[in-house]
Design a protein around this motif. Structure first.
Motif, PDB file in Angstrom:
ATOM      1  N   THR A   1       0.845  -1.188   0.000  1.00  0.00           N
ATOM      2  CA  THR A   1       0.000   0.000   0.000  1.00  0.00           C
ATOM      3  C   THR A   1       0.880   1.237   0.000  1.00  0.00           C
ATOM      4  O   THR A   1       1.854   1.327   0.745  1.00  0.00           O
ATOM      5  CB  THR A   1      -0.922   0.028   1.228  1.00  0.00           C
TER       6      THR A   1
ATOM      7  N   ALA B   1       0.650   2.165  -9.582  1.00  0.00           N
ATOM      8  CA  ALA B   1      -0.466   1.223  -9.744  1.00  0.00           C
ATOM      9  C   ALA B   1      -0.154   0.242 -10.871  1.00  0.00           C
ATOM     10  O   ALA B   1      -0.463  -0.947 -10.775  1.00  0.00           O
ATOM     11  CB  ALA B   1      -1.767   1.969 -10.026  1.00  0.00           C
TER      12      ALA B   1
ATOM     13  N   ARG C   1      -0.941  -0.913  -4.395  1.00  0.00           N
ATOM     14  CA  ARG C   1      -2.285  -0.415  -4.074  1.00  0.00           C
ATOM     15  C   ARG C   1      -2.173   1.029  -3.606  1.00  0.00           C
ATOM     16  O   ARG C   1      -1.571   1.310  -2.578  1.00  0.00           O
ATOM     17  CB  ARG C   1      -2.940  -1.288  -3.018  1.00  0.00           C
TER      18      ARG C   1
ATOM     19  N   GLY D   1      -8.131  -0.351  -8.167  1.00  0.00           N
ATOM     20  CA  GLY D   1      -8.539  -0.228  -6.771  1.00  0.00           C
ATOM     21  C   GLY D   1      -7.929   0.954  -6.051  1.00  0.00           C
ATOM     22  O   GLY D   1      -7.841   0.961  -4.826  1.00  0.00           O
TER      23      GLY D   1
END
Length: 187
Positions: free
Chosen positions: A23, A39, A44, A66
């Motif tokens: 992340t 990405a 993420r 996402g």
């Protein structure tokens, strides 16, 4: 406009330290040049910016990748990611000193901070020129106290001419048995 620009060479140089599938928080992400690039590498992404029109340029990343886009004025409002941890925090061409505690608190154990912005001296070659927007010598090192500094630069870049200061730092993982190997070159 940034959506069409290449990602920061500093980020490109150190992307190998970001964990696969991890992340990443991109602060003051603008039109998303780093959101899009990271990405596309399977990370993420969460991007924060106060400009809704700039964020709209990355709206296509929300569904298939996402990505999370947060419209927030982080200089005059609450920190929108309170209590959240990220594997990496990316900041380029942005400086708001009161935000440092939130940025550091957003780094997970073993998380990587990639930070690059303008430094003192830039006022001699262009904008930004106000001291509020220019890092003082060694300021990033002081701000990253408690993190493991993997790389640091403070100097002048050509084309366009600018003074920059940049750091890659990692929050130590107290649970790691062996010393972490933060490779200085991609594997």
């Amino acid at each position: 406009m940034h959506a069409t620009l290449n990602p920061s060479p500093w980020l490109q140089r150190w992307v190998h330290l970001l964990p696969a599938g991890g992340t990443v928080l991109d602060v003051a992400c603008g039109s998303g040049r780093h959101l899009r690039w990271l990405a596309g590498r399977g990370l993420r992404m969460t991007g924060i910016d106060r400009d809704a029109a700039a964020l709209a340029a990355s709206a296509d990343l929300v569904g298939p990748f996402g990505a999370e886009l947060i419209e927030a004025d982080i200089e005059n409002g609450p920190w929108p990611c309170a209590g959240r941890l990220f594997d990496a925090v990316v900041v380029t061409n942005y400086l708001w000193r009161p935000l440092w505690p939130q940025l550091l608190a957003s780094l997970a154990s073993g998380g990587v901070l990639v930070y690059e912005t303008f430094a003192a001296g830039n006022q001699t070659v262009g904008k930004p020129s106000r001291p509020d927007f220019l890092l003082q010598p060694g300021e990033l090192l002081t701000s990253c106290a408690g993190l493991r500094i993997v790389a640091y630069e403070d100097g002048f870049l050509d084309h366009p001419d600018r003074f920059v200061q940049r750091v890659v730092a990692v929050r130590p993982d107290p649970g790691a048995g062996a010393p972490a190997r933060h490779r200085l070159t991609p594997p």
